[in-house]
Design a protein around this motif. Structure first.
Motif, mmCIF file in Angstrom:
data_model
loop_
_atom_site.group_PDB
_atom_site.id
_atom_site.type_symbol
_atom_site.label_atom_id
_atom_site.label_comp_id
_atom_site.label_asym_id
_atom_site.label_seq_id
_atom_site.Cartn_x
_atom_site.Cartn_y
_atom_site.Cartn_z
ATOM 1 N N GLU A 9 4.000 -2.924 -86.207
ATOM 2 C CA GLU A 9 2.869 -3.067 -85.294
ATOM 3 C C GLU A 9 1.627 -3.351 -86.109
ATOM 4 N N PRO A 10 0.555 -3.787 -85.457
ATOM 5 C CA PRO A 10 -0.683 -3.997 -86.214
ATOM 6 C C PRO A 10 -1.119 -2.689 -86.873
ATOM 7 N N ASP A 11 -1.660 -2.782 -88.075
ATOM 8 C CA ASP A 11 -2.154 -1.594 -88.771
ATOM 9 C C ASP A 11 -3.301 -1.004 -87.962
ATOM 10 N N THR A 12 -3.161 0.254 -87.561
ATOM 11 C CA THR A 12 -4.138 0.907 -86.696
ATOM 12 C C THR A 12 -4.520 2.258 -87.282
ATOM 13 N N ASP A 13 -5.807 2.556 -87.332
ATOM 14 C CA ASP A 13 -6.265 3.878 -87.739
ATOM 15 C C ASP A 13 -6.257 4.743 -86.480
ATOM 16 N N TRP A 14 -5.130 5.419 -86.262
ATOM 17 C CA TRP A 14 -4.955 6.185 -85.029
ATOM 18 C C TRP A 14 -5.906 7.370 -84.931
ATOM 19 N N SER A 16 -9.072 7.075 -85.331
ATOM 20 C CA SER A 16 -10.379 6.596 -84.875
ATOM 21 C C SER A 16 -10.334 5.857 -83.536
ATOM 22 N N VAL A 17 -9.160 5.709 -82.937
ATOM 23 C CA VAL A 17 -9.079 5.028 -81.640
ATOM 24 C C VAL A 17 -9.533 5.985 -80.544
ATOM 25 N N ARG A 21 -6.372 6.129 -75.612
ATOM 26 C CA ARG A 21 -5.398 5.199 -76.205
ATOM 27 C C ARG A 21 -4.386 5.962 -77.058
ATOM 28 N N LEU A 22 -4.866 6.898 -77.870
ATOM 29 C CA LEU A 22 -3.976 7.711 -78.695
ATOM 30 C C LEU A 22 -3.032 8.525 -77.830
ATOM 31 N N ALA A 50 -2.018 4.519 -92.677
ATOM 32 C CA ALA A 50 -2.432 3.113 -92.731
ATOM 33 C C ALA A 50 -1.898 2.420 -93.981
#
Length: 112
Positions: A9-14, A16-17, A21-22, A50
């Motif tokens: 999946e796209p690299d996501t800083d979970w 900071s979302v 969404r988290l 990440a």
């Protein structure tokens, strides 16, 4: 026979979302875990930190060459994995230096 499901999946800083969404993403994984449990399938899983937390070892003339980041060519696939429990990333990289290296070995903390 065991299989790993690598979730590309796209690299996501979970961290900071937005919370909504988290929560939605985690709920999907909880539901999948329940599905596996209901099927009687033994499993373990975890989210990876990440990509910029990764360290990659490549074969070099005098032993493994260590670089920051995953930076593995896309034409290369992940052929296996080890999960090790060590106190820090430096120890993990040292241990990985003893592992057979074909194209690259990526060392990445598992997101807690």
């Amino acid at each position: 026979m065991k299989y790993i499901l690598l979730l590309w999946e796209p690299d996501t800083d979970w961290q900071s979302v937005p919370k909504e969404r988290l929560d939605a993403a985690l709920a999907e994984h909880v539901a999948f875990g329940r599905y596996l449990d209901e099927r009687g399938i033994e499993w373990t899983g975890g989210a990876l930190s990440a990509q910029d937390t990764a360290t990659t070892l490549r074969p070099g003339p005098d032993g493994p060459v260590v670089t920051d980041g995953p930076f593995t060519e896309l034409k290369e696939g992940i052929g296996g994995y080890y999960v090790i429990d060590v106190p820090d990333q430096a120890t993990a990289v040292e241990i990985a230096g003893h592992c057979p290296i074909s194209s690259a070995t990526e060392v990445r903390p598992i997101w807690d």
